[in-house]
Scaffold this active site. Structure first.
Site, PDB file in Angstrom:
ATOM      1  N   TYR A  98      12.649   3.168  -0.317  1.00  0.00           N
ATOM      2  CA  TYR A  98      12.188   3.788   0.928  1.00  0.00           C
ATOM      3  C   TYR A  98      13.272   4.637   1.604  1.00  0.00           C
ATOM      4  O   TYR A  98      13.001   5.333   2.581  1.00  0.00           O
ATOM      5  CB  TYR A  98      11.683   2.726   1.912  1.00  0.00           C
ATOM      6  N   ASP A 146       8.109  -5.548   0.534  1.00  0.00           N
ATOM      7  CA  ASP A 146       7.041  -5.024   1.381  1.00  0.00           C
ATOM      8  C   ASP A 146       5.697  -5.541   0.864  1.00  0.00           C
ATOM      9  O   ASP A 146       4.868  -6.088   1.609  1.00  0.00           O
ATOM     10  CB  ASP A 146       7.099  -3.488   1.313  1.00  0.00           C
ATOM     11  N   ASP A 177       3.451  -9.103   2.297  1.00  0.00           N
ATOM     12  CA  ASP A 177       2.073  -8.984   2.777  1.00  0.00           C
ATOM     13  C   ASP A 177       1.148  -9.896   1.981  1.00  0.00           C
ATOM     14  O   ASP A 177       0.270 -10.563   2.544  1.00  0.00           O
ATOM     15  CB  ASP A 177       1.581  -7.539   2.646  1.00  0.00           C
ATOM     16  N   ASP A 181       6.069  -8.632 -11.155  1.00  0.00           N
ATOM     17  CA  ASP A 181       4.639  -8.745 -11.485  1.00  0.00           C
ATOM     18  C   ASP A 181       4.240 -10.206 -11.665  1.00  0.00           C
ATOM     19  O   ASP A 181       3.179 -10.642 -11.236  1.00  0.00           O
ATOM     20  CB  ASP A 181       4.275  -7.889 -12.704  1.00  0.00           C
ATOM     21  N   LYS A 194      12.778  -6.384 -11.383  1.00  0.00           N
ATOM     22  CA  LYS A 194      12.049  -5.817 -12.528  1.00  0.00           C
ATOM     23  C   LYS A 194      13.126  -5.419 -13.545  1.00  0.00           C
ATOM     24  O   LYS A 194      13.264  -4.260 -13.931  1.00  0.00           O
ATOM     25  CB  LYS A 194      11.206  -4.620 -12.043  1.00  0.00           C
TER      26      LYS A 194
END
Ligand code: NAD
Length: 356
Positions: free
Chosen positions: A144, A245, A249, A221, A189
């Site tokens: 980001y 992020d 959530d 994942d 990852k």
């Protein structure tokens, strides 16, 4: 240790001032029970600051935030300030400016399932009963914040991490695990991304200094899947900005309710910021129906993480638990056979539980 604290309060917009009012009420009761003295300074940030000063984060507000011991934020934003004009100020700029101005690089989102609210989750009761996890997300680096651009028909975003950014985030996660159940899932990852391989290398190296903490590496994942399959396996989940992020959530929805979830953002230099994860809910503002629990629980986080005071934090969490057990609900968490109350009454009920 001192028992005097300076708290900067940013009520914000929409339901922000309503939920903040209840949180301050609860704070005052707990403070008096535990003989703690709070000096409270209010400041404007968000849409209200745009209206008053033409700036979502006036210098004075940032200065007040930097000068205190902790910051409590309601929520900001609303349709009144929605604009696509890049030259007009937007409320979110206030929040981003605050995170940057306070160097808040770690975002903490606890996810704890209240027994009495198990029915409001979309998952089976046996899967979520007893879930108590904490997502620690890197907040000021990664995808980001990397270089990004459009070049003709191509667009790119850059994912970049420096070792110091990973180290300081993981240090927060390991430290917090020591105050909890001593397990850290480091999420990356590493099978694909170079920045994740650096992340994993550093996690392994730091794990050596935290021998009392169980360190588990999990691919992002797989983690997304495990959060739904068996969320009880997690204690502290440490991860980068974008993965965090999405995962935070996902994890927060295990409880099934936005009005219940609190968060903390912290750095090394300035005071930490505590806030509910929900927004300013303009659709229900000024109707005395917003759920104040997320903001009240943010005060509990503040006691625990900024002031290292677990007993007042537990007093607040216990009071929330007791009120829910007794069947009291705001509209957003209402279910059959329960007793519906408004924002103010929910705050009063929690305060009277704290008092006993
Ligand atoms: P929202 O979280 O404000 O609301 C989503 C839905 O949840 C709404 O139906 C709302 O009524 C309900 N809700 C939220 N909090 C509740 C509570 N405490 N009690 C009962 N119901 C609650 O998200 P949104 O509608 O997407 O955004 C509204 C505004 O808030 C926008 O301007 C957005 O930019 C802003 N926002 C601010 C923050 C923040 O201040 N940190 C976070 C998210 C969104």
């Amino acid at each position: 240790m001192t028992n005097k604290f300076n708290l900067t309060v940013l009520p914000g917009d929409g339901i922000g001032p309503e939920v903040i009012r209840e949180a301050i009420k609860a704070l005052k009761v707990v403070a008096s029970n535990f003989d703690l003295d709070f000096e409270i300074e209010e400041a404007m940030m968000g849409g209200c600051a745009i209206d008053a000063f033409g700036n979502p984060l006036p210098d004075e507000a940032l200065a007040k935030c930097r000068a205190g011991d902790a910051i409590l934020l309601g929520a900001i934003g609303g349709p009144k300030w929605d604009t696509t004009d890049p030259n007009k100020p937007r409320p979110e700029q206030g929040l981003l400016g605050l995170r940057k101005g306070l160097e808040l690089f770690a975002n903490l989102r606890p996810v704890k399932v209240f027994k009495s609210l198990i029915a409001s989750s979309t998952l089976k009761p046996e899967v979520i009963e007893g879930v108590d996890l904490l997502v620690v997300r890197e907040l000021t680096g990664g995808l980001y914040f990397g270089a990004s651009a459009r070049e003709g028909t191509k667009a790119f975003d850059t994912l970049e991490y420096h070792d110091f950014e990973i180290k300081r985030l993981l240090a927060v996660a390991f430290d917090l695990a020591r105050k909890r159940r001593r397990r850290v899932h480091s999420i990356d990852k590493a099978n694909v991304l170079e920045s994740s391989r650096l992340w994993r290398e550093i996690a392994i190296e730091m794990g050596g200094d935290f021998q009392d903490i169980e360190l588990i590496h999990q691919l992002v994942d797989n983690c997304a899947m495990q959060l739904i399959r068996n969320p009880k396996q997690f204690d502290v989940v440490a991860t980068s900005n974008m993965f965090g992020d999405i995962l935070s959530d996902e994890a927060s929805m295990l409880t099934g309710s936005l009005g219940m979830l609190s968060s903390a953002s912290m750095g090394d230099t300035y005071p930490a910021l505590y806030e509910p994860i929900h927004g300013s809910a303009p659709d229900i503002a000024n109707r005395d129906i917003a759920n104040p629990i997320a903001t009240i629980l943010s005060v509990a986080l503040m006691f625990r993480y900024s002031f290292n005071l677990d007993a007042p934090a537990q007093a607040i969490e216990g009071a929330v638990d007791a009120v829910l057990e007794a069947g009291w609900r705001t509209a957003d968490i209402m279910s059959e056979g329960k007793k519906q109350v408004g924002t103010t009454q929910m705050g009063d009920l929690i305060c009277s539980e704290v008092e006993v």
